[in-house]
Design a protein around this motif. Structure first.
Motif, PDB file in Angstrom:
ATOM      1  N   VAL A 114       0.843  -1.175  -0.204  1.00 38.76           N
ATOM      2  CA  VAL A 114       0.031  -0.178  -0.039  1.00 38.76           C
ATOM      3  C   VAL A 114       0.838   1.390   0.096  1.00 38.76           C
ATOM      4  N   ALA A 115       1.938   1.093   0.773  1.00 34.83           N
ATOM      5  CA  ALA A 115       2.885   2.098   0.794  1.00 34.83           C
ATOM      6  C   ALA A 115       3.360   2.761  -0.538  1.00 34.83           C
ATOM      7  N   GLY A 116       3.684   1.713  -1.281  1.00 31.72           N
ATOM      8  CA  GLY A 116       4.409   1.895  -2.364  1.00 31.72           C
ATOM      9  C   GLY A 116       3.224   2.462  -3.741  1.00 31.72           C
ATOM     10  N   LEU A 117       2.113   2.388  -3.538  1.00 31.20           N
ATOM     11  CA  LEU A 117       1.091   2.712  -4.432  1.00 31.20           C
ATOM     12  C   LEU A 117       0.925   4.183  -4.765  1.00 31.20           C
ATOM     13  N   PRO A 118       0.814   4.784  -5.843  1.00 29.78           N
ATOM     14  CA  PRO A 118       0.303   5.923  -6.089  1.00 29.78           C
ATOM     15  C   PRO A 118      -1.078   6.415  -5.755  1.00 29.78           C
ATOM     16  N   ARG A 119      -1.558   7.507  -5.543  1.00 25.04           N
ATOM     17  CA  ARG A 119      -2.861   7.878  -4.786  1.00 25.04           C
ATOM     18  C   ARG A 119      -3.749   7.185  -5.681  1.00 25.04           C
ATOM     19  N   HIS A 120      -3.955   7.355  -7.207  1.00 24.61           N
ATOM     20  CA  HIS A 120      -4.805   6.900  -7.911  1.00 24.61           C
ATOM     21  C   HIS A 120      -4.903   5.356  -7.950  1.00 24.61           C
ATOM     22  N   VAL A 121      -3.988   4.652  -7.621  1.00 24.03           N
ATOM     23  CA  VAL A 121      -3.850   3.414  -7.728  1.00 24.03           C
ATOM     24  C   VAL A 121      -4.522   2.772  -6.235  1.00 24.03           C
ATOM     25  N   GLN A 122      -4.064   3.413  -5.134  1.00 22.60           N
ATOM     26  CA  GLN A 122      -4.781   3.429  -3.845  1.00 22.60           C
ATOM     27  C   GLN A 122      -6.346   3.403  -3.936  1.00 22.60           C
ATOM     28  N   GLU A 123      -6.693   4.562  -4.758  1.00 26.53           N
ATOM     29  CA  GLU A 123      -8.297   4.537  -4.892  1.00 26.53           C
ATOM     30  C   GLU A 123      -8.801   3.512  -5.332  1.00 26.53           C
ATOM     31  N   ARG A 124      -8.070   2.820  -6.299  1.00 31.01           N
ATOM     32  CA  ARG A 124      -8.477   1.681  -7.062  1.00 31.01           C
ATOM     33  C   ARG A 124      -8.814   0.446  -6.386  1.00 31.01           C
ATOM     34  N   VAL A 125      -7.578   0.214  -5.477  1.00 33.62           N
ATOM     35  CA  VAL A 125      -7.475  -1.115  -4.708  1.00 33.62           C
ATOM     36  C   VAL A 125      -8.166  -0.757  -3.488  1.00 33.62           C
ATOM     37  N   LEU A 126      -8.105   0.408  -2.863  1.00 30.93           N
ATOM     38  CA  LEU A 126      -8.658   0.475  -1.459  1.00 30.93           C
ATOM     39  C   LEU A 126      -9.973   1.548  -1.286  1.00 30.93           C
ATOM     40  N   GLY A 127     -10.474   1.983  -2.284  1.00 33.17           N
ATOM     41  CA  GLY A 127     -11.534   3.041  -2.220  1.00 33.17           C
ATOM     42  C   GLY A 127     -12.983   2.354  -2.265  1.00 33.17           C
ATOM     43  N   THR A 128     -12.981   1.125  -2.266  1.00 29.85           N
ATOM     44  CA  THR A 128     -14.423   0.620  -2.144  1.00 29.85           C
ATOM     45  C   THR A 128     -14.223  -0.423  -0.980  1.00 29.85           C
ATOM     46  N   GLU A 129     -15.175  -0.733  -0.214  1.00 26.63           N
ATOM     47  CA  GLU A 129     -15.050  -1.849   0.654  1.00 26.63           C
ATOM     48  C   GLU A 129     -16.369  -2.555   0.462  1.00 26.63           C
ATOM     49  N   TRP A 130     -16.545  -3.927   0.482  1.00 25.21           N
ATOM     50  CA  TRP A 130     -17.734  -4.724   0.029  1.00 25.21           C
ATOM     51  C   TRP A 130     -18.084  -5.561   1.486  1.00 25.21           C
ATOM     52  N   TYR A 131     -19.267  -5.715   1.638  1.00 26.42           N
ATOM     53  CA  TYR A 131     -19.622  -6.557   2.631  1.00 26.42           C
ATOM     54  C   TYR A 131     -20.841  -7.448   2.279  1.00 26.42           C
ATOM     55  N   ILE A 132     -21.280  -8.459   2.911  1.00 25.61           N
ATOM     56  CA  ILE A 132     -22.391  -9.294   3.196  1.00 25.61           C
ATOM     57  C   ILE A 132     -23.191  -9.011   4.273  1.00 25.61           C
ATOM     58  N   ARG A 133     -24.223  -8.619   4.429  1.00 28.57           N
ATOM     59  CA  ARG A 133     -25.232  -8.382   5.460  1.00 28.57           C
ATOM     60  C   ARG A 133     -25.679  -9.826   5.792  1.00 28.57           C
ATOM     61  N   GLN A 134     -25.944 -10.300   7.152  1.00 22.28           N
ATOM     62  CA  GLN A 134     -26.399 -11.346   7.702  1.00 22.28           C
ATOM     63  C   GLN A 134     -27.209 -10.878   8.922  1.00 22.28           C
ATOM     64  N   GLU A 135     -28.481 -11.011   8.942  1.00 24.50           N
ATOM     65  CA  GLU A 135     -29.241 -10.661  10.259  1.00 24.50           C
ATOM     66  C   GLU A 135     -28.991 -11.546  11.320  1.00 24.50           C
ATOM     67  N   THR A 136     -28.983 -10.895  12.396  1.00 23.55           N
ATOM     68  CA  THR A 136     -28.969 -11.709  13.616  1.00 23.55           C
ATOM     69  C   THR A 136     -30.153 -12.162  14.391  1.00 23.55           C
ATOM     70  N   VAL A 137     -31.136 -11.229  14.003  1.00 20.60           N
ATOM     71  CA  VAL A 137     -32.501 -11.455  14.651  1.00 20.60           C
ATOM     72  C   VAL A 137     -33.512 -11.420  13.591  1.00 20.60           C
ATOM     73  N   PRO A 138     -34.515 -12.170  13.958  1.00 22.61           N
ATOM     74  CA  PRO A 138     -35.841 -12.429  12.913  1.00 22.61           C
ATOM     75  C   PRO A 138     -36.176 -11.158  12.449  1.00 22.61           C
ATOM     76  N   PRO A 139     -36.666 -10.787  11.144  1.00 23.34           N
ATOM     77  CA  PRO A 139     -37.086  -9.755  10.896  1.00 23.34           C
ATOM     78  C   PRO A 139     -38.142  -9.027  11.687  1.00 23.34           C
ATOM     79  N   ALA A 140     -39.071  -9.902  12.264  1.00 23.04           N
ATOM     80  CA  ALA A 140     -40.272  -9.331  13.201  1.00 23.04           C
ATOM     81  C   ALA A 140     -39.660  -8.894  14.331  1.00 23.04           C
ATOM     82  N   VAL A 141     -38.765  -9.620  14.927  1.00 23.51           N
ATOM     83  CA  VAL A 141     -38.124  -8.910  16.226  1.00 23.51           C
ATOM     84  C   VAL A 141     -37.460  -7.609  15.866  1.00 23.51           C
TER      85      VAL A 141
END
Length: 262
Positions: free
Chosen positions: A226-253
């Motif tokens: 990461v330290a060696g990447l230019p700013r525009h490449v840092q944006e490409r590699v690190l500028g988005t974070e992806w997640y999978i959401r999992q519910e921990t309680v039933p929707p009605a609760v």
């Protein structure tokens, strides 16, 4: 999949649980910085390394930059660095019930609405500590809300959702173009990813937090890349974070809780 700013909302409390110092900054540094900037309570639990070690000190600096408070350490040893927690079992060798108990105590003390952790693969690398931290977090997130489990660790508290930090298949090609091929890359089908968060407004903070893990930079690990990447490449590699959401309680609760708590 569209970029989004709502699926991982600016909740009032977010607890991230990752295996090693630097995982929090690389995997969720942007989301943590974003929530802290919005006034949310944020914190990080790290499964390995112990107080008094050099990586714990680096973690403290990274969390200061991210606005995530003090380090919270489960205190187990890194699978590949036994001196990371002298006298403690390696995370993957420790009794599962003990690892869950330690994390339940942090969840009940911090009382987050959202918990973040590794996906089931353990991220791109599939590191065994990442995979095991995922297992422990999934169990602890549910157990923390169950009265009668783990007495002496605080009052029960049920987070609303668990978000798993991941990479979609479509992102791996772009990563490979920048960082080169790796021995093993674990990614998720794009349709299973529920949130793609643009964190470029907080990229400077995220990168600073990654580089706070100085010993990893010095030994040529991912923070050194990461330290060696230019700013525009840092944006490409690190500028988005992806997640999978999992519910921990039933929707009605969840609906009833929302009605009661606003």
């Amino acid at each position: 999949m569209a970029e989004e700013t709502a699926s991982v909302p600016a909740e009032p409390s977010v607890l991230a649980v990752f295996a090693h110092p630097d995982d929090e900054s690389l995997s969720a540094g942007g989301v943590l910085a974003r929530h802290a900037a919005a006034g949310a309570r944020t914190a990080v639990v790290t499964a390995t390394w112990a107080e008094g070690t050099h990586r714990a000190a680096e973690l403290a600096e990274a969390l200061r930059l991210l606005g995530a408070g003090r380090p919270r350490l489960l205190g187990f040893a890194d699978a590949r660095v036994p001196e990371s927690a002298p006298g403690e079992a390696r995370l993957c060798d420790a009794p599962l019930d003990e690892a869950v108990r330690r994390l339940v105590a942090h969840i009940r003390e911090f009382r987050p609405r959202i918990v973040l952790t590794h996906d089931a693969y353990g991220g791109l690398t599939g590191h065994p500590d990442h995979v095991h931290t995922h297992r422990v977090t999934v169990l602890a997130t549910r157990a923390a809300g169950l009265d009668g489990l783990y007495p002496g660790t605080g009052e029960p508290w049920q987070p609303r959702a668990l978000h798993l930090a991941t990479h979609p298949h479509s992102a791996v090609t772009a990563l490979a173009d920048v960082i080169g091929a790796r021995k093993a890359v674990h990614s998720t089908p794009d349709e299973e990813v529920t949130a793609a968060v643009d964190v470029t407004p907080w990229l400077e903070t995220k990168v600073a937090a990654v580089l706070a893990h100085r010993s990893e930079v010095e030994r040529g690990a991912v923070p050194a890349l990461v330290a060696g990447l230019p700013r525009h490449v840092q944006e490409r590699v690190l500028g988005t974070e992806w997640y999978i959401r999992q519910e921990t309680v039933p929707p009605a609760v969840a609906v009833r809780q929302s009605t009661l708590t606003g």
